[in-house]
Scaffold this motif. Sequence first.
Motif, PDB file in Angstrom:
ATOM      1  N   ASN A   1      46.426-116.387 116.747  1.00 40.68           N
ATOM      2  CA  ASN A   1      45.333-117.197 117.297  1.00 40.68           C
ATOM      3  C   ASN A   1      45.727-118.672 117.398  1.00 40.68           C
ATOM      4  OD1 ASN A   1      43.912-114.840 117.459  1.00 40.68           O
ATOM      5  ND2 ASN A   1      42.463-115.332 115.866  1.00 40.68           N
TER       6      ASN A   1
ATOM      7  N   GLU B   1      45.678-108.275 120.270  1.00 35.03           N
ATOM      8  CA  GLU B   1      46.564-108.392 121.420  1.00 35.03           C
ATOM      9  C   GLU B   1      47.901-108.918 120.904  1.00 35.03           C
ATOM     10  OE1 GLU B   1      45.355-110.311 125.383  1.00 35.03           O
ATOM     11  OE2 GLU B   1      46.596-111.823 124.381  1.00 35.03           O
ATOM     12  N   ARG B   2      48.973-108.251 121.302  1.00 29.43           N
ATOM     13  CA  ARG B   2      50.323-108.662 120.889  1.00 29.43           C
ATOM     14  C   ARG B   2      51.128-108.957 122.139  1.00 29.43           C
ATOM     15  NH1 ARG B   2      54.919-104.714 118.935  1.00 29.43           N
ATOM     16  NH2 ARG B   2      56.482-106.251 118.373  1.00 29.43           N
ATOM     17  N   ASN B   3      51.544-110.190 122.278  1.00 31.43           N
ATOM     18  CA  ASN B   3      52.339-110.604 123.444  1.00 31.43           C
ATOM     19  C   ASN B   3      51.676-110.185 124.759  1.00 31.43           C
ATOM     20  OD1 ASN B   3      54.263-111.662 121.655  1.00 31.43           O
ATOM     21  ND2 ASN B   3      55.251-109.677 121.480  1.00 31.43           N
ATOM     22  N   LEU B   4      50.375-110.477 124.847  1.00 31.94           N
ATOM     23  CA  LEU B   4      49.556-110.262 126.041  1.00 31.94           C
ATOM     24  C   LEU B   4      49.232-108.798 126.331  1.00 31.94           C
ATOM     25  CD1 LEU B   4      51.192-112.906 128.419  1.00 31.94           C
ATOM     26  CD2 LEU B   4      49.175-113.175 126.947  1.00 31.94           C
ATOM     27  N   GLU B   5      49.471-107.898 125.367  1.00 31.52           N
ATOM     28  CA  GLU B   5      49.127-106.493 125.532  1.00 31.52           C
ATOM     29  C   GLU B   5      48.219-106.055 124.389  1.00 31.52           C
ATOM     30  OE1 GLU B   5      52.346-103.789 126.219  1.00 31.52           O
ATOM     31  OE2 GLU B   5      53.355-105.179 127.578  1.00 31.52           O
ATOM     32  N   ILE B   6      47.128-105.362 124.739  1.00 30.90           N
ATOM     33  CA  ILE B   6      46.210-104.846 123.721  1.00 30.90           C
ATOM     34  C   ILE B   6      46.933-103.781 122.896  1.00 30.90           C
ATOM     35  CG2 ILE B   6      44.063-103.555 123.341  1.00 30.90           C
ATOM     36  CD1 ILE B   6      43.580-106.389 124.308  1.00 30.90           C
TER      37      ILE B   6
ATOM     38  N   ASP C   1      56.374-113.118 117.652  1.00 31.36           N
ATOM     39  CA  ASP C   1      55.275-112.438 118.347  1.00 31.36           C
ATOM     40  C   ASP C   1      54.090-113.381 118.445  1.00 31.36           C
ATOM     41  OD1 ASP C   1      56.425-109.979 118.886  1.00 31.36           O
ATOM     42  OD2 ASP C   1      55.458-108.933 117.226  1.00 31.36           O
ATOM     43  N   ARG C   2      53.350-113.253 119.526  1.00 35.37           N
ATOM     44  CA  ARG C   2      52.108-114.020 119.715  1.00 35.37           C
ATOM     45  C   ARG C   2      50.951-113.029 119.595  1.00 35.37           C
ATOM     46  NH1 ARG C   2      52.705-119.058 121.101  1.00 35.37           N
ATOM     47  NH2 ARG C   2      50.617-119.212 121.969  1.00 35.37           N
TER      48      ARG C   2
ATOM     49  N   GLU D   1      46.833-112.375 119.178  1.00 41.26           N
ATOM     50  CA  GLU D   1      45.465-112.869 119.332  1.00 41.26           C
ATOM     51  C   GLU D   1      44.543-111.803 118.754  1.00 41.26           C
ATOM     52  OE1 GLU D   1      44.405-115.865 120.486  1.00 41.26           O
ATOM     53  OE2 GLU D   1      46.489-116.452 120.789  1.00 41.26           O
TER      54      GLU D   1
END
Length: 66
Positions: free
Chosen positions: A6, A35-40, A55-56, A58
């Motif tokens: 986040n 969400e991990r690297n723009l994927e749910i 890793d990003r 959210e």
Amino acid sequence: MQLTVNGEAKLIAPGSRVADLVRELGLDGRKIAVERNLEIVPRSRYDLDALAPDDRIEIVAFVGGG
């Protein structure tokens, strides 16, 4: 290893999975979406998907009401 959760840097043990992060943050896995690297990430994969350095992540919580 370092992740972004986040928008904030977060250190987590190497080899951690999505479920480990959710537990470490004290969240109820049934009431959030990850969400991990723009994927749910499907809830069924929380125990399977290993996190990687940089890793990003959210995480959003479901809120009831009206």
